[in-house]
Design a protein around this motif. Structure first.
Motif, mmCIF file in Angstrom:
data_model
loop_
_atom_site.group_PDB
_atom_site.id
_atom_site.type_symbol
_atom_site.label_atom_id
_atom_site.label_comp_id
_atom_site.label_asym_id
_atom_site.label_seq_id
_atom_site.Cartn_x
_atom_site.Cartn_y
_atom_site.Cartn_z
ATOM 1 N N PHE A 199 26.891 63.175 -44.695
ATOM 2 C CA PHE A 199 25.369 63.083 -44.831
ATOM 3 C C PHE A 199 24.927 62.013 -43.535
ATOM 4 C CE2 PHE A 199 26.070 59.813 -47.976
ATOM 5 C CZ PHE A 199 24.850 58.849 -47.577
ATOM 6 N N GLN A 200 25.829 60.924 -43.527
ATOM 7 C CA GLN A 200 25.358 59.978 -42.591
ATOM 8 C C GLN A 200 25.051 60.425 -41.179
ATOM 9 O OE1 GLN A 200 27.970 59.525 -44.767
ATOM 10 N NE2 GLN A 200 28.220 57.504 -45.591
ATOM 11 N N SER A 201 25.815 61.623 -40.888
ATOM 12 C CA SER A 201 25.134 62.223 -39.510
ATOM 13 C C SER A 201 23.984 62.337 -39.299
ATOM 14 C CB SER A 201 25.988 63.349 -39.341
ATOM 15 O OG SER A 201 27.359 63.354 -39.771
ATOM 16 N N ASN A 202 23.166 62.797 -40.650
ATOM 17 C CA ASN A 202 21.744 62.941 -40.382
ATOM 18 C C ASN A 202 20.964 61.742 -39.747
ATOM 19 O OD1 ASN A 202 21.594 65.547 -41.766
ATOM 20 N ND2 ASN A 202 22.015 64.335 -43.501
ATOM 21 N N TYR A 203 21.496 60.700 -40.591
ATOM 22 C CA TYR A 203 20.822 59.325 -39.957
ATOM 23 C C TYR A 203 21.248 59.014 -38.610
ATOM 24 C CZ TYR A 203 19.150 58.948 -44.862
ATOM 25 O OH TYR A 203 18.726 59.108 -45.799
ATOM 26 N N TYR A 204 22.611 59.350 -38.362
ATOM 27 C CA TYR A 204 23.043 58.986 -37.173
ATOM 28 C C TYR A 204 22.330 59.744 -35.973
ATOM 29 C CZ TYR A 204 26.112 58.826 -32.832
ATOM 30 O OH TYR A 204 26.658 58.802 -31.719
ATOM 31 N N TYR A 205 21.868 60.955 -36.201
ATOM 32 C CA TYR A 205 21.028 61.522 -35.101
ATOM 33 C C TYR A 205 19.681 61.114 -35.011
ATOM 34 C CZ TYR A 205 24.930 64.607 -34.463
ATOM 35 O OH TYR A 205 26.067 65.142 -33.881
ATOM 36 N N LEU A 206 19.151 60.771 -36.484
ATOM 37 C CA LEU A 206 17.805 59.965 -36.283
ATOM 38 C C LEU A 206 17.863 58.924 -35.540
ATOM 39 C CD1 LEU A 206 15.041 59.913 -37.532
ATOM 40 C CD2 LEU A 206 15.960 58.542 -39.546
ATOM 41 N N ILE A 207 18.700 57.903 -35.810
ATOM 42 C CA ILE A 207 18.959 56.656 -35.098
ATOM 43 C C ILE A 207 19.282 56.875 -33.623
ATOM 44 C CG2 ILE A 207 20.704 54.646 -34.856
ATOM 45 C CD1 ILE A 207 18.715 54.071 -36.781
ATOM 46 N N PHE A 208 19.688 57.708 -33.176
ATOM 47 C CA PHE A 208 20.209 58.280 -32.065
ATOM 48 C C PHE A 208 18.727 58.415 -31.061
ATOM 49 C CE2 PHE A 208 21.081 61.051 -28.448
ATOM 50 C CZ PHE A 208 22.212 60.306 -27.824
ATOM 51 N N GLY A 255 23.245 51.108 -34.602
ATOM 52 C CA GLY A 255 21.784 51.623 -34.140
ATOM 53 C C GLY A 255 20.738 50.784 -34.465
ATOM 54 N N LEU A 256 20.965 50.467 -35.897
ATOM 55 C CA LEU A 256 19.734 49.867 -36.514
ATOM 56 C C LEU A 256 19.519 48.591 -35.847
ATOM 57 C CD1 LEU A 256 19.499 50.664 -40.300
ATOM 58 C CD2 LEU A 256 17.908 50.873 -38.811
ATOM 59 N N PHE A 257 20.605 47.693 -35.809
ATOM 60 C CA PHE A 257 20.559 46.314 -35.236
ATOM 61 C C PHE A 257 20.304 46.281 -33.777
ATOM 62 C CE2 PHE A 257 22.533 45.236 -39.017
ATOM 63 C CZ PHE A 257 22.114 43.889 -39.355
ATOM 64 N N ALA A 258 20.851 47.256 -32.862
ATOM 65 C CA ALA A 258 20.208 47.710 -31.752
ATOM 66 C C ALA A 258 18.662 47.636 -31.411
ATOM 67 C CB ALA A 258 20.931 48.823 -31.019
ATOM 68 N N ILE A 259 18.039 48.251 -32.365
ATOM 69 C CA ILE A 259 16.710 48.555 -32.384
ATOM 70 C C ILE A 259 15.958 47.212 -32.581
ATOM 71 C CG2 ILE A 259 14.393 49.322 -33.337
ATOM 72 C CD1 ILE A 259 16.110 51.981 -34.082
ATOM 73 N N LEU A 260 16.685 46.213 -33.764
ATOM 74 C CA LEU A 260 16.269 44.851 -33.872
ATOM 75 C C LEU A 260 16.384 44.089 -32.775
ATOM 76 C CD1 LEU A 260 17.479 44.468 -37.434
ATOM 77 C CD2 LEU A 260 15.029 44.404 -36.793
ATOM 78 N N ALA A 261 17.361 44.054 -32.032
ATOM 79 C CA ALA A 261 17.890 43.403 -30.851
ATOM 80 C C ALA A 261 17.064 43.511 -29.834
ATOM 81 C CB ALA A 261 19.137 43.267 -30.551
ATOM 82 N N LEU A 262 16.692 44.776 -29.516
ATOM 83 C CA LEU A 262 15.780 45.359 -28.527
ATOM 84 C C LEU A 262 14.381 44.595 -28.699
ATOM 85 C CD1 LEU A 262 16.713 48.948 -27.423
ATOM 86 C CD2 LEU A 262 16.907 47.031 -26.187
ATOM 87 N N GLY A 263 13.962 44.750 -29.939
ATOM 88 C CA GLY A 263 12.610 43.990 -30.164
ATOM 89 C C GLY A 263 12.662 42.764 -30.116
ATOM 90 N N LEU A 264 13.513 42.221 -30.471
ATOM 91 C CA LEU A 264 13.594 40.418 -30.080
ATOM 92 C C LEU A 264 13.587 40.061 -28.733
ATOM 93 C CD1 LEU A 264 13.567 37.786 -31.909
ATOM 94 C CD2 LEU A 264 15.870 37.994 -31.636
ATOM 95 N N LEU A 281 28.030 60.889 -26.985
ATOM 96 C CA LEU A 281 27.478 60.277 -28.002
ATOM 97 C C LEU A 281 27.166 61.302 -29.082
ATOM 98 C CD1 LEU A 281 25.337 57.158 -26.915
ATOM 99 C CD2 LEU A 281 27.543 57.394 -28.044
ATOM 100 N N LEU A 282 26.447 62.145 -28.980
ATOM 101 C CA LEU A 282 26.256 63.382 -29.757
ATOM 102 C C LEU A 282 27.175 63.922 -30.678
ATOM 103 C CD1 LEU A 282 23.317 65.245 -27.874
ATOM 104 C CD2 LEU A 282 23.280 63.691 -29.998
ATOM 105 N N THR A 283 28.633 63.808 -29.791
ATOM 106 C CA THR A 283 29.717 64.531 -30.528
ATOM 107 C C THR A 283 30.324 63.579 -31.589
ATOM 108 O OG1 THR A 283 31.111 63.907 -28.555
ATOM 109 C CG2 THR A 283 30.366 66.116 -28.496
#
Lengths: 307, 382
Positions: free
Chosen positions: B227-236, B99-108, B78-80
């Motif tokens: 630049f999206q990769s920054n957020y990718y790793y953050l979300i990861f 990833g964002l929606f995964a967090i939301l769904a995990l919360g719900l 996943l990191l690659t």
């Protein structure tokens, strides 16, 4: 004084709409113990049905040879019957499979059904996301009386609602099917043992509830002169709120709940400075207040859960 | 013994790599026909897997035997991902949204899955997190990292507020309260002037870490990543943390208590469980997850408006949980990923997206109410 009277008339009209939707919620809850969360969308479907039938009649030229006072009631009755049938169809397809399933499932399923109805309406109209102009099927005359403006169409709406609601009460009190509906809502198992066909009674409930809901949709359309595909979401939530405030399952409660919501919204818009955009917020706060302090509603009986 | 272990590890990693490469190739296809072909292939693999008991047992044994190797391999792959999608930032963007929606769904899932509380206010906590951190960043120049905590906590406070009416209400009434709360938050966001009204908040500053702004391309090992990769790793990292928390909660006393409330509330109460407290706990944790996701969303896109937090978002998250499988952490994440990626792949049918969501929910509830991945039986070792 005239101002307050004027607002009371507005509140009464809004209350009528909510009452009509809430009656549906109460009927369904009585018969099946379900809350049909897409009922508001079915109601707006009634308005869209009227729009379609009106355009069809115009296309076929029915308008030219049928006088208005015959044509409009006919239009509304056909729309009511069609919406009622659609409501029955939804009950058969989406609600009946979950009759013995956990409550959560029918709840989520009906919310999803509402989404399906909204999107179907949006996609089947050209520029469906925009508001559609609702035909002015009622006379537009108005007259003033003691500083209070009375619109003819509003009076007709009010009269029709009163007539329909009293007809429905008579129907429930006096007819065989009405007695069956009452029996099923009291105790469906005992009713089944007495030889009442539950499926048919539930279908009748949905037919009546959805047909009355269609009138609510037409009222909304006639009042605002426009209808939009997503009006059903808010309408449904408000109608359910009215039913809860009045007491869920109690058909008389729908009238009280609808009127309370209508009064709260109209007066919040009229007398709280800058309150117009927040009318829905006030309405919901009242509902939450009721849910916290009197969850059974004004006329509802307190239900004790049996183990 | 050792060569055998190494051999099995290599087998395991090659199975993982095979599916990972398939996934990457699937993401890179834009042609609708090819996308459908890929999907049919995946469904075929799933069906085969169900039919061939021996292969399934062998594979699950393999995974159970080397959990650490499997996990490490998976994480490394996943990191690659940003390196593979180096030339197409759009694909990285889809992954971030998934990833964002995964967090939301995990919360719900704590509520809908574990406790059977149907909450339609996910979008509200998502929005409160986003607006809180965006307003702080725009007006007071408060850093994203502090905003993350503040957004999450404020949303959590909202969850507490929402949980109060639930002390008295349940079932339909509770859902009505959550729908009403969600609509109230939406109406307030549209009408308040200090939230920007319907125009929302533009120009939300991106976060920065050790002097590296997340708006700049990321250079790693001599590669220029979008630049999206920054957020990718953050979300990861955030999704990883969420999975960890969700798993721990699920296997703890709290998760067990939630399940008890789901099965029979009265029986749970009779066994001395403080039902109200545990329900409110579920509300708060769900809202915290929503707030965190909202904060990241606000700073990632840089612009938010009330439309991003409308009722439909809540229903979409509910759909993800139901499709994936209630109270199954893995299933919920798969549900979120599927429902984020597939709509992007079927852009041609964009108009029908919400309709399809609705149809998915109704058909899933009718024919497979436990979701794609049902909840696993709890097994306690002595």
């Amino acid at each position: 004084m005239a101002e307050i009277l004027q607002q009371l008339i507005n509140a009464l009209l809004l209350g009528c709409t909510y009452t009509l939707i809430a009656i549906g919620f109460n009927l369904f809850f009585g018969a099946l113990n379900v809350v049909h969360f897409s009922h508001g969308d079915v109601c707006i479907l009634g308005a869209f049905m009227t729009l379609i039938l009106y355009e069809l009649a115009k296309f076929l030229g029915v308008v030219t040879f049928l006088p208005g006072f015959l044509f409009v009631p006919l239009l509304i009755i056909v729309a009511m019957i069609l919406t009622g049938l659609i409501g029955t169809f939804f009950e058969r397809v989406v609600i009946r499979p979950f009759r013995y399933a956990p409550l959560l499932m029918v709840l989520v399923a009906t919310v999803a059904l509402g989404m399906v109805i909204r999107e179907t309406v949006r996609l089947s109209f050209p520029h469906g996301s925009n508001p559609q102009i609702f035909p002015r099927i009622l006379p537009q005359a108005s007259f003033e009386w003691g500083g209070v403006l009375l619109r003819a169409d509003n009076m007709i709406i009010f009269g029709t609602t009163l007539f329909l609601i009293s007809m429905m009460f008579l129907f429930i009190k006096r007819t065989r099917i009405g007695a069956a509906i009452r029996a099923v809502s009291q105790d469906s198992e005992a009713a089944a043992m007495m030889g009442i066909n539950i499926d048919r009674t539930v279908a009748a409930t949905f037919l009546i509830g959805s047909a009355l809901g269609a009138i609510a949709g037409i009222l909304i359309g006639a009042y605002n002169n426009i209808i939009r595909f997503d009006m059903g979401l808010m309408g449904g939530v408000k109608g359910f709120s009215a039913a809860v405030v009045g007491g869920l399952g109690n058909v008389y409660g729908a009238i009280i709940g609808g009127l309370i919501l209508g009064v709260v919204e109209t007066f919040a818009a009229a007398f709280i400075p800058g309150g117009t955009p927040y009318t829905d917020v006030f309405a919901f706060l009242v509902v939450i207040f009721f849910l916290v302090f009197k969850p059974s509603g004004i006329l509802g009986e307190k239900v004790y859960e049996k183990v | 013994m050792l060569p055998r272990t190494i051999g099995r590890a290599i087998l395991l990693l090659s199975v993982e790599a095979f599916f990972f490469i398939l996934f990457a190739a699937f993401m890179k296809t834009y042609d609708t026909g090819k996308v459908i072909a890929f999907l049919l292939f995946f469904i075929g693999v799933g069906v085969m897997f169900r039919k061939l008991d021996r292969a399934r047992l062998a594979l699950t044994d393999l995974f159970k035997e080397m959990k650490i190797v499997a996990g490490a391999g998976f994480v490394l792959m996943l990191l690659t991902l940003p390196f593979i999608f180096q030339s197409s930032p759009y694909l990285v963007h889809i992954c971030v949204m998934a990833g964002l929606f995964a967090i939301l769904a995990l919360g719900l899932n704590f509520q809908l899955g574990s406790t059977n509380v149907v909450n339609f206010a996910t979008a509200a906590s998502y929005g409160i997190g986003a607006y809180a951190s965006a307003l702080l960043a725009v007006h007071f120049h408060i850093s994203f990292w502090l905003g993350l905590v503040v957004g999450g906590s404020l949303a959590s406070l909202f969850g507490l507020l929402l949980g109060i009416p639930c002390m008295k209400t349940k079932d339909y009434y509770l859902s009505l309260v959550t729908i009403a709360f969600g609509l109230i938050v939406y109406i307030l966001l549209v009408n308040f002037s200090w939230t920007g009204g319907p125009n929302g908040i533009p120009n939300i500053p991106p976060p920065s870490l050790f002097g590296h702004s997340f708006k700049d391309p990321l250079s790693l090992f001599g590669y220029q990543l979008p630049f999206q990769s920054n957020y990718y790793y953050l979300i990861f990292v955030l999704v990883g943390g969420s999975i960890f928390v969700a798993n721990r909660l699920h296997h703890s006393r709290v998760g067990l208590t939630w399940n008890a409330i789901r099965e029979d509330e009265i029986a749970a109460r009779c066994h001395g469980i403080d039902v109200t407290w545990y329900k409110i706990l579920a509300f708060c944790i769900d809202a915290f997850f929503g707030g965190v996701a909202g904060t990241v969303y606000a700073h990632y896109i840089g612009f938010i408006s009330p439309e991003n937090f409308a009722f439909i978002v809540s229903v979409v998250v509910v759909t993800m949980v139901i499709l994936g499988g209630m109270d199954n952490v893995f299933g919920v994440i798969i549900g979120a990923i599927l429902l984020t990626i597939l709509p992007e792949k079927f852009r041609a049918f964009e108009d029908f997206r919400v309709l399809i969501y609705g149809v998915i929910v109704v058909t899933m509830l009718m024919f497979r109410p436990q979701g794609l991945f049902p909840q696993k039986m709890r097994i306690y070792k002595k």
